[in-house]
Design a protein around this motif. Sequence first.
Motif, short mmCIF file in Angstrom:
data_model
loop_
_atom_site.label_atom_id
_atom_site.label_comp_id
_atom_site.label_asym_id
_atom_site.label_seq_id
_atom_site.Cartn_x
_atom_site.Cartn_y
_atom_site.Cartn_z
N ILE A 1 -28.21 63.96 92.79
CA ILE A 1 -27.87 64.71 91.58
C ILE A 1 -27.32 66.07 91.99
O ILE A 1 -27.95 66.79 92.76
CB ILE A 1 -29.11 64.89 90.69
N VAL A 2 -26.12 66.40 91.48
CA VAL A 2 -25.49 67.68 91.80
C VAL A 2 -25.50 68.54 90.54
O VAL A 2 -24.98 68.13 89.50
CB VAL A 2 -24.05 67.47 92.31
N THR A 3 -26.08 69.74 90.65
CA THR A 3 -26.33 70.56 89.46
C THR A 3 -26.29 72.03 89.83
O THR A 3 -26.52 72.38 90.99
CB THR A 3 -27.72 70.21 88.87
N VAL B 1 -37.00 54.01 95.03
CA VAL B 1 -35.85 54.88 94.76
C VAL B 1 -36.07 56.22 95.46
O VAL B 1 -37.21 56.67 95.62
CB VAL B 1 -35.66 55.08 93.23
N ASP B 2 -34.95 56.79 95.92
CA ASP B 2 -34.95 58.18 96.42
C ASP B 2 -34.13 59.01 95.45
O ASP B 2 -33.02 58.57 95.09
CB ASP B 2 -34.27 58.25 97.79
N ILE B 3 -34.66 60.14 95.04
CA ILE B 3 -33.90 61.01 94.13
C ILE B 3 -33.78 62.37 94.80
O ILE B 3 -34.78 63.07 94.99
CB ILE B 3 -34.60 61.15 92.76
N ASP B 4 -32.56 62.73 95.20
CA ASP B 4 -32.33 64.04 95.83
C ASP B 4 -31.52 64.91 94.89
O ASP B 4 -30.51 64.47 94.34
CB ASP B 4 -31.59 63.88 97.16
N VAL B 5 -31.99 66.12 94.69
CA VAL B 5 -31.32 67.07 93.80
C VAL B 5 -30.64 68.13 94.68
O VAL B 5 -31.27 68.66 95.60
CB VAL B 5 -32.34 67.72 92.84
N LEU C 1 -25.56 50.05 86.50
CA LEU C 1 -25.80 51.09 87.52
C LEU C 1 -26.94 50.69 88.46
O LEU C 1 -26.94 51.06 89.63
CB LEU C 1 -26.13 52.44 86.85
N ALA C 2 -27.90 49.93 87.92
CA ALA C 2 -29.05 49.52 88.75
C ALA C 2 -28.62 48.60 89.89
O ALA C 2 -29.38 48.37 90.82
CB ALA C 2 -30.10 48.84 87.88
N SER C 3 -27.40 48.09 89.84
CA SER C 3 -26.95 47.17 90.90
C SER C 3 -26.31 47.93 92.07
O SER C 3 -25.95 47.33 93.07
CB SER C 3 -25.96 46.15 90.33
N PHE C 4 -26.16 49.26 91.95
CA PHE C 4 -25.57 50.03 93.05
C PHE C 4 -26.65 50.47 94.04
O PHE C 4 -27.83 50.54 93.70
CB PHE C 4 -24.84 51.27 92.50
N ASP C 5 -26.22 50.78 95.26
CA ASP C 5 -27.15 51.32 96.26
C ASP C 5 -27.28 52.83 96.12
O ASP C 5 -28.29 53.41 96.49
CB ASP C 5 -26.65 50.99 97.67
N GLN C 6 -26.21 53.46 95.62
CA GLN C 6 -26.24 54.91 95.44
C GLN C 6 -25.53 55.30 94.15
O GLN C 6 -24.44 54.79 93.87
CB GLN C 6 -25.53 55.62 96.61
N VAL C 7 -26.15 56.18 93.38
CA VAL C 7 -25.47 56.78 92.23
C VAL C 7 -25.42 58.29 92.49
O VAL C 7 -26.48 58.92 92.65
CB VAL C 7 -26.19 56.50 90.90
#
Length: 248
Positions: free
Chosen positions: A5-7, A31-35, A103-109
């Motif tokens: 996530i870019v913010t 899942v990994d969530i990086d901000v 979107l759930a079918s992607f490796d990265q969003v």
Amino acid sequence: MRFDIVTIFPEFFSGPFEHGIIRRAKDARIVDIDVHDLRSWTSDRHHVVDDRPFGGGAGMVLKPEPLVNAVESLRLPSEGGRAVVVLTTPQGKLFDQREAERLASFDQVVLLCGRYEGVDERVVNAVVDEELSIGDVVLSGGELAACVVVDAVVRLLPGSLGCDRSAIEDSFSASTGLLDCPHYTRPAEFRGVAVPDVLLGGNHAEIARWRRQQSLVRTWKRRPELLDAAQLSDDDIRFLDELKATTK
Ligand code: ADE
């Protein structure tokens, strides 16, 4: 799966992913969530991310260089899996359950949070695959919309929910296309209102039938346009015909 996530407000995300299903999915490495702070891709001393719009007008526009640099450094190389770059904006395509499933079918969003009056259009042309809106409503920024997207997608990932069936039975899921039926728990009577008898009887076929019919009633009353795309059995169609004939 991973989200990047870019913010310009990284601290915005310190709470929403620390609870419930998302927290558990992160802990289980589903899942990994990086901000990421957009300012880390600026090269000037003041870390400027926005500027006035060419042609005049109110508000500020997010500059192209930091966003494009961010995507180019975050997007996985193609051998790293399937990646998609999404910009949250009220001008986007409406985000719905079908889109969440896709979107759930992607490796990265990679999620770019829009801000201010908008984002320089060249960013969209250069690096954005999809623009998504969470509804016909204008938020003060794309951060809340990004949270909605992450939440809706993560709960679909295998293992995220304690029981994978409940994601399939959700409102709007591709498998039914109908709104969910009403639910009840104890007490069996609350302020004079009793739980429908059928739910107490233990007859599972009857219960399934009742739930299906309640879904049909709700969908017809609240979101009739969904019925056009729903997969309906002959029984469903008969039930709806009767409903329409007997309800004003
Ligand atoms: N940013 C502002 N409003 C938005 C919306 N409805 N959806 C996505 N991003 C937004």
